[in-house]
Design a protein around this motif. Structure first.
Motif, short mmCIF file in Angstrom:
data_model
loop_
_atom_site.label_atom_id
_atom_site.label_comp_id
_atom_site.label_asym_id
_atom_site.label_seq_id
_atom_site.Cartn_x
_atom_site.Cartn_y
_atom_site.Cartn_z
N ASP A 83 0.75 -1.13 -0.08
CA ASP A 83 0.02 -0.08 0.03
C ASP A 83 0.84 1.27 -0.28
O ASP A 83 0.35 2.49 0.03
CB ASP A 83 -0.98 0.09 1.14
CG ASP A 83 -2.08 -1.08 1.33
OD1 ASP A 83 -2.43 -1.61 -0.06
OD2 ASP A 83 -2.28 -1.56 2.40
N ARG A 84 2.14 0.89 -0.02
CA ARG A 84 2.99 2.28 0.04
C ARG A 84 3.82 2.49 -1.56
O ARG A 84 3.72 1.69 -2.12
CB ARG A 84 4.00 2.06 1.11
CG ARG A 84 3.46 1.80 2.42
CD ARG A 84 4.63 1.53 3.28
NE ARG A 84 5.56 0.45 3.14
CZ ARG A 84 6.79 0.69 2.76
NH1 ARG A 84 7.50 1.71 2.79
NH2 ARG A 84 7.49 -0.34 2.57
N ILE A 85 4.27 3.95 -1.40
CA ILE A 85 5.09 4.18 -2.66
C ILE A 85 6.41 4.38 -2.19
O ILE A 85 6.78 5.34 -1.33
CB ILE A 85 4.37 5.42 -3.48
CG1 ILE A 85 3.10 5.02 -3.97
CG2 ILE A 85 5.57 5.77 -4.48
CD1 ILE A 85 3.24 3.89 -5.04
N VAL A 86 7.51 3.55 -2.58
CA VAL A 86 8.72 3.96 -1.84
C VAL A 86 9.70 4.39 -3.04
O VAL A 86 9.44 4.05 -4.17
CB VAL A 86 9.40 2.71 -1.31
CG1 VAL A 86 8.52 2.30 -0.21
CG2 VAL A 86 9.44 1.56 -2.50
N TYR A 87 10.71 4.94 -2.90
CA TYR A 87 11.59 5.77 -3.97
C TYR A 87 13.07 5.06 -3.81
O TYR A 87 13.74 4.82 -2.91
CB TYR A 87 11.67 7.12 -3.69
CG TYR A 87 10.35 7.64 -4.11
CD1 TYR A 87 10.16 8.28 -5.28
CD2 TYR A 87 9.37 7.99 -2.84
CE1 TYR A 87 9.15 8.90 -5.48
CE2 TYR A 87 8.24 8.70 -3.37
CZ TYR A 87 7.93 9.19 -4.68
OH TYR A 87 6.82 9.75 -4.78
N VAL A 88 13.20 4.44 -5.16
CA VAL A 88 14.66 3.84 -5.08
C VAL A 88 15.66 4.64 -5.96
O VAL A 88 15.04 5.04 -7.27
CB VAL A 88 14.49 2.34 -5.79
CG1 VAL A 88 15.90 1.82 -5.87
CG2 VAL A 88 13.69 1.54 -5.02
N GLN A 89 16.78 4.88 -5.48
CA GLN A 89 17.75 5.63 -6.28
C GLN A 89 18.73 4.77 -7.24
O GLN A 89 18.99 3.92 -6.46
CB GLN A 89 18.77 6.56 -5.23
CG GLN A 89 17.94 7.47 -4.59
CD GLN A 89 18.78 8.14 -3.44
OE1 GLN A 89 19.78 7.66 -3.20
NE2 GLN A 89 18.25 9.06 -2.71
#
Length: 335
Positions: free
Chosen positions: A89-95
Protein backbone atom coordinates in the motif's frame (compact mmCIF):
# COMPACT_ATOMS: atom_id res chain seq x y z
CA UNK A 1 23.42 -0.81 6.20
CA UNK A 2 23.25 -3.88 3.96
CA UNK A 3 25.51 -3.85 0.88
CA UNK A 4 25.08 -6.62 -1.71
CA UNK A 5 27.46 -6.97 -4.65
CA UNK A 6 26.50 -9.17 -7.61
CA UNK A 7 29.23 -10.20 -10.03
CA UNK A 8 27.99 -10.67 -13.56
CA UNK A 9 27.55 -12.76 -15.59
CA UNK A 10 27.93 -15.37 -12.84
CA UNK A 11 25.16 -13.82 -10.72
CA UNK A 12 26.99 -14.50 -7.45
CA UNK A 13 25.71 -12.34 -4.57
CA UNK A 14 28.20 -11.28 -1.89
CA UNK A 15 27.46 -9.25 1.26
CA UNK A 16 30.14 -6.68 2.01
CA UNK A 17 30.61 -3.07 3.20
CA UNK A 18 31.02 0.22 1.35
CA UNK A 19 34.77 -0.22 1.12
CA UNK A 20 34.39 -3.64 -0.47
CA UNK A 21 31.73 -2.29 -2.85
CA UNK A 22 34.06 0.55 -3.83
CA UNK A 23 36.85 -1.88 -4.62
CA UNK A 24 34.53 -3.92 -6.84
CA UNK A 25 33.28 -0.79 -8.59
CA UNK A 26 36.80 0.45 -9.34
CA UNK A 27 37.80 -2.94 -10.78
CA UNK A 28 36.89 -3.85 -14.34
CA UNK A 29 33.87 -6.00 -15.08
CA UNK A 30 30.09 -5.82 -14.92
CA UNK A 31 28.99 -5.39 -11.27
CA UNK A 32 25.61 -4.66 -9.67
CA UNK A 33 25.60 -3.11 -6.18
CA UNK A 34 22.51 -2.85 -3.98
CA UNK A 35 22.66 -0.70 -0.83
CA UNK A 36 19.93 -0.83 1.80
CA UNK A 37 20.53 2.16 4.06
CA UNK A 38 17.73 1.17 6.45
CA UNK A 39 17.34 3.42 9.48
CA UNK A 40 21.06 3.71 10.12
CA UNK A 41 22.45 6.58 12.26
CA UNK A 42 24.57 9.28 10.57
CA UNK A 43 27.93 7.79 9.52
CA UNK A 44 31.23 8.94 10.97
CA UNK A 45 32.39 9.72 7.45
CA UNK A 46 30.47 12.85 6.47
CA UNK A 47 31.30 12.52 2.77
CA UNK A 48 28.37 11.88 0.39
CA UNK A 49 27.62 8.26 -0.41
CA UNK A 50 28.71 8.80 -4.01
CA UNK A 51 32.18 9.88 -2.88
CA UNK A 52 32.48 6.90 -0.55
CA UNK A 53 31.64 4.65 -3.50
CA UNK A 54 34.27 6.31 -5.69
CA UNK A 55 31.88 8.42 -7.78
CA UNK A 56 33.78 11.70 -7.72
CA UNK A 57 31.51 13.70 -10.01
CA UNK A 58 29.59 16.30 -8.00
CA UNK A 59 26.44 15.78 -10.05
CA UNK A 60 25.79 12.49 -8.23
CA UNK A 61 26.20 13.80 -4.67
CA UNK A 62 22.44 13.46 -4.07
CA UNK A 63 22.88 9.67 -4.19
CA UNK A 64 22.04 8.28 -0.75
CA UNK A 65 20.26 11.39 0.47
CA UNK A 66 16.76 10.96 1.85
CA UNK A 67 14.92 12.43 -1.13
CA UNK A 68 11.29 11.61 -1.82
CA UNK A 69 10.70 12.88 -5.34
CA UNK A 70 11.24 11.57 -8.85
CA UNK A 71 14.19 12.76 -10.87
CA UNK A 72 16.46 11.63 -13.70
CA UNK A 73 19.87 12.77 -14.94
CA UNK A 74 22.01 11.73 -17.90
CA UNK A 75 25.61 12.92 -17.98
CA UNK A 76 28.57 11.67 -20.02
CA UNK A 77 27.12 8.23 -20.68
CA UNK A 78 25.92 7.75 -17.09
CA UNK A 79 22.23 7.70 -16.13
CA UNK A 80 20.90 8.17 -12.62
CA UNK A 81 17.60 8.98 -11.02
CA UNK A 82 15.03 8.35 -8.34
CA UNK A 83 12.11 6.12 -9.34
CA UNK A 84 8.86 5.30 -7.48
CA UNK A 85 8.06 1.68 -6.71
CA UNK A 86 4.77 0.27 -5.40
CA UNK A 87 5.35 -1.84 -2.28
CA UNK A 88 2.01 -3.06 -0.97
CA UNK A 89 0.00 0.00 0.00
CA UNK A 90 3.06 2.29 -0.02
CA UNK A 91 5.08 4.12 -2.64
CA UNK A 92 8.82 3.91 -1.95
CA UNK A 93 11.60 5.61 -3.89
CA UNK A 94 14.69 3.82 -5.17
CA UNK A 95 17.81 5.68 -6.28
CA UNK A 96 19.56 4.20 -9.32
CA UNK A 97 22.96 4.96 -10.83
CA UNK A 98 24.10 3.17 -13.99
CA UNK A 99 27.07 3.53 -16.32
CA UNK A 100 28.51 1.18 -18.93
CA UNK A 101 29.80 -1.37 -16.39
CA UNK A 102 28.00 -0.76 -13.08
CA UNK A 103 24.48 -0.50 -11.70
CA UNK A 104 23.98 0.88 -8.18
CA UNK A 105 20.63 0.87 -6.38
CA UNK A 106 20.11 2.68 -3.07
CA UNK A 107 16.98 2.50 -0.91
CA UNK A 108 15.86 2.62 2.71
CA UNK A 109 14.36 -0.60 3.96
CA UNK A 110 13.54 -3.74 1.96
CA UNK A 111 12.03 -3.26 -1.49
CA UNK A 112 10.38 -6.30 -3.06
CA UNK A 113 11.30 -5.23 -6.59
CA UNK A 114 15.04 -5.01 -5.82
CA UNK A 115 15.06 -8.23 -3.79
CA UNK A 116 13.36 -10.11 -6.63
CA UNK A 117 15.70 -8.54 -9.20
CA UNK A 118 18.81 -9.58 -7.26
CA UNK A 119 17.49 -13.11 -6.72
CA UNK A 120 16.76 -13.58 -10.43
CA UNK A 121 20.12 -12.29 -11.66
CA UNK A 122 21.68 -15.75 -11.60
CA UNK A 123 18.90 -16.93 -13.92
CA UNK A 124 18.24 -13.84 -16.10
CA UNK A 125 21.90 -12.78 -16.43
CA UNK A 126 21.65 -9.46 -18.30
CA UNK A 127 24.51 -9.00 -20.75
CA UNK A 128 25.36 -5.43 -19.74
CA UNK A 129 24.45 -2.66 -17.33
CA UNK A 130 21.98 -1.03 -19.74
CA UNK A 131 19.96 -4.24 -19.95
CA UNK A 132 20.03 -4.54 -16.17
CA UNK A 133 18.83 -0.95 -15.84
CA UNK A 134 15.92 -1.57 -18.19
CA UNK A 135 15.01 -4.73 -16.26
CA UNK A 136 14.75 -2.63 -13.11
CA UNK A 137 12.70 0.04 -14.85
CA UNK A 138 10.38 -2.55 -16.34
CA UNK A 139 9.95 -3.94 -12.83
CA UNK A 140 8.96 -0.45 -11.70
CA UNK A 141 6.27 -0.34 -14.37
CA UNK A 142 5.05 -3.84 -13.52
CA UNK A 143 4.68 -2.88 -9.85
CA UNK A 144 2.32 -0.07 -10.89
CA UNK A 145 0.43 -2.33 -13.31
CA UNK A 146 -0.13 -4.97 -10.64
CA UNK A 147 -1.36 -2.34 -8.19
CA UNK A 148 -3.72 -0.85 -10.79
CA UNK A 149 -5.07 -4.28 -11.76
CA UNK A 150 -5.72 -5.22 -8.13
CA UNK A 151 -7.51 -1.91 -7.53
CA UNK A 152 -9.59 -2.38 -10.71
CA UNK A 153 -10.75 -5.81 -9.56
CA UNK A 154 -11.61 -4.41 -6.14
CA UNK A 155 -13.69 -1.64 -7.73
CA UNK A 156 -15.63 -4.17 -9.83
CA UNK A 157 -16.31 -6.41 -6.83
CA UNK A 158 -17.42 -3.39 -4.85
CA UNK A 159 -19.84 -2.30 -7.57
CA UNK A 160 -21.43 -5.77 -7.66
CA UNK A 161 -21.79 -5.78 -3.88
CA UNK A 162 -23.34 -2.31 -3.94
CA UNK A 163 -26.02 -3.28 -6.44
CA UNK A 164 -26.86 -6.42 -4.47
CA UNK A 165 -27.15 -4.68 -1.10
CA UNK A 166 -25.68 -1.29 -0.29
CA UNK A 167 -23.72 -1.11 2.97
CA UNK A 168 -22.24 1.95 4.75
CA UNK A 169 -18.74 0.50 4.50
CA UNK A 170 -18.97 0.61 0.71
CA UNK A 171 -18.61 4.39 0.84
CA UNK A 172 -15.45 4.06 2.94
CA UNK A 173 -14.01 1.49 0.50
CA UNK A 174 -14.79 3.77 -2.45
CA UNK A 175 -13.09 6.71 -0.76
CA UNK A 176 -10.03 4.54 -0.07
CA UNK A 177 -9.87 3.37 -3.70
CA UNK A 178 -10.17 6.92 -5.00
CA UNK A 179 -7.30 7.98 -2.76
CA UNK A 180 -5.34 4.95 -3.98
CA UNK A 181 -5.87 5.89 -7.62
CA UNK A 182 -4.91 9.52 -6.94
CA UNK A 183 -1.80 8.39 -5.04
CA UNK A 184 -0.69 6.14 -7.91
CA UNK A 185 -1.29 8.90 -10.43
CA UNK A 186 0.56 11.49 -8.36
CA UNK A 187 3.56 9.16 -8.00
CA UNK A 188 3.69 7.89 -11.59
CA UNK A 189 3.04 11.08 -13.58
CA UNK A 190 6.42 12.73 -12.69
CA UNK A 191 8.18 9.46 -13.53
CA UNK A 192 6.52 9.33 -16.96
CA UNK A 193 7.50 12.93 -17.59
CA UNK A 194 11.18 12.69 -16.64
CA UNK A 195 11.70 9.33 -18.33
CA UNK A 196 10.23 10.67 -21.55
CA UNK A 197 12.49 13.71 -21.33
CA UNK A 198 15.64 11.65 -20.68
CA UNK A 199 14.95 9.08 -23.41
CA UNK A 200 14.18 11.72 -26.02
CA UNK A 201 17.23 13.79 -25.08
CA UNK A 202 19.44 10.69 -25.18
CA UNK A 203 18.22 9.78 -28.66
CA UNK A 204 18.88 13.31 -29.87
CA UNK A 205 22.37 13.66 -28.37
CA UNK A 206 23.79 10.13 -28.40
CA UNK A 207 24.47 8.94 -31.93
CA UNK A 208 25.16 5.38 -32.91
CA UNK A 209 22.93 3.76 -30.30
CA UNK A 210 22.72 0.00 -30.95
CA UNK A 211 19.45 -1.27 -32.36
CA UNK A 212 18.60 -3.42 -29.33
CA UNK A 213 18.94 -0.40 -27.04
CA UNK A 214 16.66 1.61 -29.30
CA UNK A 215 14.16 -1.24 -29.07
CA UNK A 216 14.39 -1.20 -25.26
CA UNK A 217 13.85 2.58 -25.28
CA UNK A 218 10.77 2.22 -27.47
CA UNK A 219 9.38 -0.64 -25.39
CA UNK A 220 9.83 1.31 -22.19
CA UNK A 221 8.18 4.43 -23.62
CA UNK A 222 5.18 2.44 -24.82
CA UNK A 223 4.83 0.67 -21.49
CA UNK A 224 4.98 4.00 -19.64
CA UNK A 225 2.12 5.33 -21.76
CA UNK A 226 0.16 2.11 -21.24
CA UNK A 227 0.54 2.28 -17.46
CA UNK A 228 -0.49 5.92 -17.50
CA UNK A 229 -3.65 5.02 -19.44
CA UNK A 230 -4.41 2.19 -17.00
CA UNK A 231 -4.09 4.57 -14.05
CA UNK A 232 -6.42 7.05 -15.77
CA UNK A 233 -8.85 4.19 -16.40
CA UNK A 234 -8.71 3.29 -12.71
CA UNK A 235 -9.49 6.89 -11.75
CA UNK A 236 -12.45 6.87 -14.14
CA UNK A 237 -13.65 3.55 -12.70
CA UNK A 238 -13.55 4.89 -9.14
CA UNK A 239 -15.47 8.01 -10.23
CA UNK A 240 -18.05 5.81 -11.97
CA UNK A 241 -18.41 3.63 -8.89
CA UNK A 242 -18.84 6.69 -6.69
CA UNK A 243 -21.54 7.96 -9.07
CA UNK A 244 -23.27 4.57 -8.95
CA UNK A 245 -23.20 4.65 -5.16
CA UNK A 246 -24.74 8.13 -5.16
CA UNK A 247 -27.44 6.96 -7.60
CA UNK A 248 -28.28 3.99 -5.39
CA UNK A 249 -28.58 6.26 -2.37
CA UNK A 250 -30.79 8.66 -4.34
CA UNK A 251 -33.04 5.81 -5.52
CA UNK A 252 -33.47 4.54 -1.97
CA UNK A 253 -34.31 8.03 -0.77
CA UNK A 254 -36.87 8.34 -3.58
CA UNK A 255 -38.50 5.10 -2.45
CA UNK A 256 -38.75 6.43 1.08
CA UNK A 257 -40.26 9.68 -0.18
CA UNK A 258 -42.78 7.74 -2.29
CA UNK A 259 -43.87 5.74 0.75
CA UNK A 260 -44.25 8.91 2.78
CA UNK A 261 -46.28 10.41 -0.07
CA UNK A 262 -48.65 7.43 -0.13
CA UNK A 263 -49.10 7.55 3.62
CA UNK A 264 -49.70 11.31 3.60
CA UNK A 265 -52.26 11.07 0.79
CA UNK A 266 -54.21 8.51 2.83
CA UNK A 267 -54.06 10.26 6.17
CA UNK A 268 -54.39 13.90 5.10
CA UNK A 269 -58.10 13.55 4.17
CA UNK A 270 -58.68 11.65 7.38
CA UNK A 271 -56.97 14.38 9.37
CA UNK A 272 -59.07 17.02 7.62
CA UNK A 273 -62.32 15.20 8.32
CA UNK A 274 -61.35 14.56 11.92
CA UNK A 275 -60.56 18.21 12.41
CA UNK A 276 -63.73 19.29 10.61
CA UNK A 277 -66.07 17.15 12.70
CA UNK A 278 -64.22 18.11 15.82
CA UNK A 279 -65.23 21.76 15.46
CA UNK A 280 -68.15 23.06 17.49
CA UNK A 281 -70.56 25.02 15.27
CA UNK A 282 -74.35 25.05 14.90
CA UNK A 283 -74.66 22.78 11.85
CA UNK A 284 -72.94 19.88 13.58
CA UNK A 285 -74.58 20.37 16.92
CA UNK A 286 -78.11 20.81 15.48
CA UNK A 287 -78.15 18.45 12.48
CA UNK A 288 -75.84 15.61 13.52
CA UNK A 289 -77.56 14.62 16.67
CA UNK A 290 -78.25 10.94 15.94
CA UNK A 291 -75.91 7.97 15.69
CA UNK A 292 -76.99 7.19 12.12
CA UNK A 293 -76.09 10.64 10.87
CA UNK A 294 -72.67 10.42 12.59
CA UNK A 295 -71.97 7.05 11.00
CA UNK A 296 -73.17 8.22 7.59
CA UNK A 297 -71.18 11.42 7.51
CA UNK A 298 -68.32 10.84 9.97
CA UNK A 299 -67.28 7.32 9.03
CA UNK A 300 -68.74 7.30 5.52
CA UNK A 301 -66.79 10.35 4.38
CA UNK A 302 -63.59 8.98 5.88
CA UNK A 303 -64.03 5.61 4.17
CA UNK A 304 -64.81 7.34 0.87
CA UNK A 305 -61.71 9.54 1.20
CA UNK A 306 -59.50 6.51 1.89
CA UNK A 307 -60.91 4.67 -1.14
CA UNK A 308 -60.43 7.72 -3.35
CA UNK A 309 -56.84 8.20 -2.14
CA UNK A 310 -55.96 4.54 -2.69
CA UNK A 311 -57.50 4.65 -6.15
CA UNK A 312 -55.50 7.71 -7.10
CA UNK A 313 -52.22 6.46 -5.64
CA UNK A 314 -52.38 2.86 -6.77
CA UNK A 315 -54.38 2.90 -9.98
CA UNK A 316 -53.62 6.31 -11.42
CA UNK A 317 -49.88 6.08 -10.72
CA UNK A 318 -48.36 2.69 -9.91
CA UNK A 319 -50.74 0.33 -11.69
CA UNK A 320 -51.00 2.61 -14.69
CA UNK A 321 -47.23 2.89 -15.00
CA UNK A 322 -46.86 -0.87 -14.62
CA UNK A 323 -49.46 -1.52 -17.33
CA UNK A 324 -47.84 0.96 -19.72
CA UNK A 325 -44.40 -0.56 -19.16
CA UNK A 326 -45.78 -4.04 -19.91
CA UNK A 327 -47.38 -2.72 -23.07
CA UNK A 328 -44.06 -1.23 -24.19
CA UNK A 329 -42.24 -4.48 -23.44
CA UNK A 330 -44.77 -6.46 -25.43
CA UNK A 331 -44.45 -4.04 -28.36
CA UNK A 332 -40.65 -4.36 -28.27
CA UNK A 333 -40.90 -8.17 -28.31
CA UNK A 334 -43.01 -8.19 -31.47
CA UNK A 335 -41.00 -8.89 -34.66
Amino acid sequence: MIVSVVSMPEGVVVRTDLQGARERLTASGFVIVDIDLGEEPPPDDDRPLSRRLGLDDEIWEWLGEQEEHTRADFHEGTAAGIVPVVCGDRIVYVQIHADEEHVITVHRGPVELIDTFVERLRHDRPVDSVTALYLILQGVLESFRRAVTAAHLEVEDLEEAMFEERQPQHAQALARLRRRAAHLHRAFLPYASVVQEILVRRRMTAHGIPEERRAMNTLHEHTVQLVLLEIESLRDATRRAAGSYASIVADQQNLVINRLTVVSMIFLPLSFLTGFFGMNFSFLTNRLSSEDSFLALGLGLQAASVVAALYYVLYRTHWRQLRESRSRDAADDRP
